[in-house]
Scaffold this motif. Structure first.
Motif, PDB file in Angstrom:
ATOM      1  N   TYR A  45       0.818  -1.217   0.000  1.00  7.26           N
ATOM      2  CA  TYR A  45       0.000   0.000   0.000  1.00  7.26           C
ATOM      3  C   TYR A  45       0.852   1.268   0.000  1.00  7.26           C
ATOM      4  O   TYR A  45       0.403   2.328  -0.429  1.00  7.26           O
ATOM      5  N   ASN A  46       2.091   1.163   0.445  1.00  4.60           N
ATOM      6  CA  ASN A  46       2.985   2.316   0.357  1.00  4.60           C
ATOM      7  C   ASN A  46       3.332   2.626  -1.102  1.00  4.60           C
ATOM      8  O   ASN A  46       3.423   3.787  -1.492  1.00  4.60           O
ATOM      9  N   PHE A  47       3.524   1.579  -1.887  1.00  7.34           N
ATOM     10  CA  PHE A  47       3.809   1.782  -3.311  1.00  7.34           C
ATOM     11  C   PHE A  47       2.608   2.420  -4.012  1.00  7.34           C
ATOM     12  O   PHE A  47       2.750   3.311  -4.832  1.00  7.34           O
ATOM     13  N   ILE A  48       1.432   1.942  -3.662  1.00 12.50           N
ATOM     14  CA  ILE A  48       0.219   2.494  -4.268  1.00 12.50           C
ATOM     15  C   ILE A  48       0.096   3.974  -3.899  1.00 12.50           C
ATOM     16  O   ILE A  48      -0.188   4.824  -4.741  1.00 12.50           O
ATOM     17  N   GLU A  49       0.386   4.293  -2.638  1.00 12.42           N
ATOM     18  CA  GLU A  49       0.316   5.682  -2.169  1.00 12.42           C
ATOM     19  C   GLU A  49       1.350   6.564  -2.883  1.00 12.42           C
ATOM     20  O   GLU A  49       1.047   7.683  -3.302  1.00 12.42           O
ATOM     21  N   ALA A  50       2.566   6.042  -3.033  1.00 12.24           N
ATOM     22  CA  ALA A  50       3.619   6.812  -3.720  1.00 12.24           C
ATOM     23  C   ALA A  50       3.198   7.106  -5.158  1.00 12.24           C
ATOM     24  O   ALA A  50       3.378   8.231  -5.649  1.00 12.24           O
ATOM     25  N   LYS A  51       2.620   6.102  -5.810  1.00 13.47           N
ATOM     26  CA  LYS A  51       2.157   6.305  -7.196  1.00 13.47           C
ATOM     27  C   LYS A  51       1.030   7.329  -7.234  1.00 13.47           C
ATOM     28  O   LYS A  51       1.018   8.204  -8.096  1.00 13.47           O
ATOM     29  N   ASN A  52       0.095   7.221  -6.286  1.00  9.24           N
ATOM     30  CA  ASN A  52      -1.019   8.175  -6.236  1.00  9.24           C
ATOM     31  C   ASN A  52      -0.524   9.605  -6.053  1.00  9.24           C
ATOM     32  O   ASN A  52      -1.128  10.547  -6.542  1.00  9.24           O
ATOM     33  N   ARG A  53       0.563   9.758  -5.314  1.00 14.04           N
ATOM     34  CA  ARG A  53       1.104  11.108  -5.098  1.00 14.04           C
ATOM     35  C   ARG A  53       2.006  11.549  -6.241  1.00 14.04           C
ATOM     36  O   ARG A  53       2.591  12.627  -6.191  1.00 14.04           O
ATOM     37  N   GLY A  54       2.180  10.680  -7.217  1.00  5.05           N
ATOM     38  CA  GLY A  54       3.006  11.031  -8.375  1.00  5.05           C
ATOM     39  C   GLY A  54       4.498  11.050  -8.084  1.00  5.05           C
ATOM     40  O   GLY A  54       5.271  11.661  -8.814  1.00  5.05           O
ATOM     41  N   LEU A  55       4.917  10.377  -7.012  1.00 11.54           N
ATOM     42  CA  LEU A  55       6.341  10.366  -6.668  1.00 11.54           C
ATOM     43  C   LEU A  55       7.040   9.194  -7.356  1.00 11.54           C
ATOM     44  O   LEU A  55       6.513   8.091  -7.417  1.00 11.54           O
ATOM     45  N   LYS A  56       8.232   9.466  -7.877  1.00 11.32           N
ATOM     46  CA  LYS A  56       8.930   8.448  -8.673  1.00 11.32           C
ATOM     47  C   LYS A  56      10.143   7.876  -7.951  1.00 11.32           C
ATOM     48  O   LYS A  56      10.822   6.981  -8.448  1.00 11.32           O
ATOM     49  N   THR A  57      10.435   8.432  -6.770  1.00  8.78           N
ATOM     50  CA  THR A  57      11.599   7.975  -6.008  1.00  8.78           C
ATOM     51  C   THR A  57      11.162   7.542  -4.613  1.00  8.78           C
ATOM     52  O   THR A  57      10.370   8.232  -3.966  1.00  8.78           O
ATOM     53  N   LEU A  58      11.710   6.418  -4.172  1.00  9.20           N
ATOM     54  CA  LEU A  58      11.462   5.937  -2.813  1.00  9.20           C
ATOM     55  C   LEU A  58      12.754   6.082  -2.030  1.00  9.20           C
ATOM     56  O   LEU A  58      13.826   5.746  -2.543  1.00  9.20           O
ATOM     57  N   LEU A  59      12.652   6.570  -0.808  1.00  3.74           N
ATOM     58  CA  LEU A  59      13.835   6.656   0.048  1.00  3.74           C
ATOM     59  C   LEU A  59      13.540   5.929   1.348  1.00  3.74           C
ATOM     60  O   LEU A  59      12.463   6.083   1.930  1.00  3.74           O
TER      61      LEU A  59
END
Ligand SMILES: *Cc1c(COP(=O)(O)O)cnc(C)c1O
Length: 303
Positions: A45-59
């Motif tokens: 669900y964190n990946f889904i949230e990152a995609k929803n926010r339009g973020l392309k980098t995970l730290l």
């Protein structure tokens, strides 16, 4: 493919002597070799949230043998994210090739920022994070070990309807995210037992923040001296367990949990007729790194 599999198999363990209890292992380790077990659940669900926010980098953050670092690197690559790992220990900078976890993460495209142990302790401070933002610009931050409310939501999907007939649900505990998800999705008549992989009692408070139910207990007798501390008895147990049941265990989390479950069965902790479900949370990628250390010390390795 990542994030497609929903349920893993409950494998029975035939106990050496009739102890009057039944033990099954939920093979969450079989989800993926590097995004295994609870890390898969915590990232979903964190990946889904990152995609929803339009973020392309995970730290994210982790130690040199971190299952979480390996999981974020592999799953991030699979899902088209750039990944950054803030790694504890600046001496590792020159030593990536000798570290199986970091080499793997690098192969998956992860970029590293190595920080001293002292700086690492401040990693949740606003100043530290502001500096990271200056250095790397926009990113989706996943905390160390991956635990946050979305991770717990993912871990609520570990148990299925069919698991309602178990009396005890056992899991290893690091940051408490996995057990919190299990507690949330457990039935009131089930007991959730968390086997702490760390020394100290602070985890009880951490877990209490995430759950409202009270049908759980933290077992603190099987950390073997602390996080990632191991001894010959533990290694022998892990090797025997694999020989007997073809189930590999890792020495930091699942090996200690299973050692604890066996010891509690031996001591008659579980009432006769109990059905026990042990969650295999994965972590097998960490074995190579631990074995390299054991070999250097001329000690028995994990087979
Ligand atoms: C990270 C990890 C845990 C601990 O999970 P928490 O949600 O942090 O408590 C347990 N087992 C394995 C194999 C892990 O990699």
């Amino acid at each position: 493919m990542i994030f497609k599999l929903e349920h893993s198999v409950n494998q029975p363990v035939i106990l050496p002597q009739n102890k009057g209890v039944a033990l099954f292992v939920k093979r969450e380790d079989s989800i993926h070799p590097f995004v295994s077990g609870n890390k898969y659940r915590k990232l979903k669900y964190n990946f889904i949230e990152a995609k929803n926010r339009g973020l392309k980098t995970l730290l994210t953050f982790g130690g040199a043998y971190s299952n979480h670092i390996a999981a974020v690197a592999a799953a991030g690559q699979n899902q088209g994210f750039k990944t950054i790992g803030v790694i504890r220990g600046d001496e590792l900078f020159n030593n990536i090739e000798n570290n199986p976890t970091l080499s793997f993460a690098k192969q998956c495209g992860m970029r590293f920022k190595f920080v001293s142990r002292e700086d690492y302790r401040n990693k949740t401070s606003q100043a530290f994070i502001d500096n990271l933002k200056k250095e790397f610009s926009a990113f989706y931050l996943i905390p160390e070990g991956g635990t946050n409310p979305l991770a717990i939501k993912g871990c609520e999907e570990i148990l299925t309807k069919d698991d309602a007939n178990f009396d005890f649900i056992c899991t290893s505990v690091g940051t408490g995210g996995t057990i919190s998800g299990l507690i949330n999705s457990s039935a009131a008549n089930q007991q959730v037992l968390g086997f702490s992989a760390l020394k100290g009692d602070f985890l009880k408070e951490d877990i209490s923040k995430f759950v409202t139910k009270t049908n759980w207990k933290l077992v603190t007798d099987y950390h073997f001296g602390g996080y990632a501390k191991i001894n010959e008895a533990l290694i022998s147990f892990i090797n025997d367990f694999k020989k007997d049941y073809q189930i590999p265990l890792d020495p930091v989390y699942t090996g200690k949990m299973m050692f604890g479950i066996y010891d509690l069965i031996e001591k008659g902790y579980f009432p006769k007729g109990s059905k026990i479900l042990a969650i295999h949370t994965g972590g097998l990628q960490g074995i190579a790194g631990i074995n390299a250390i054991l070999k250097k010390k001329n000690l028995q390795i994990i087979e």
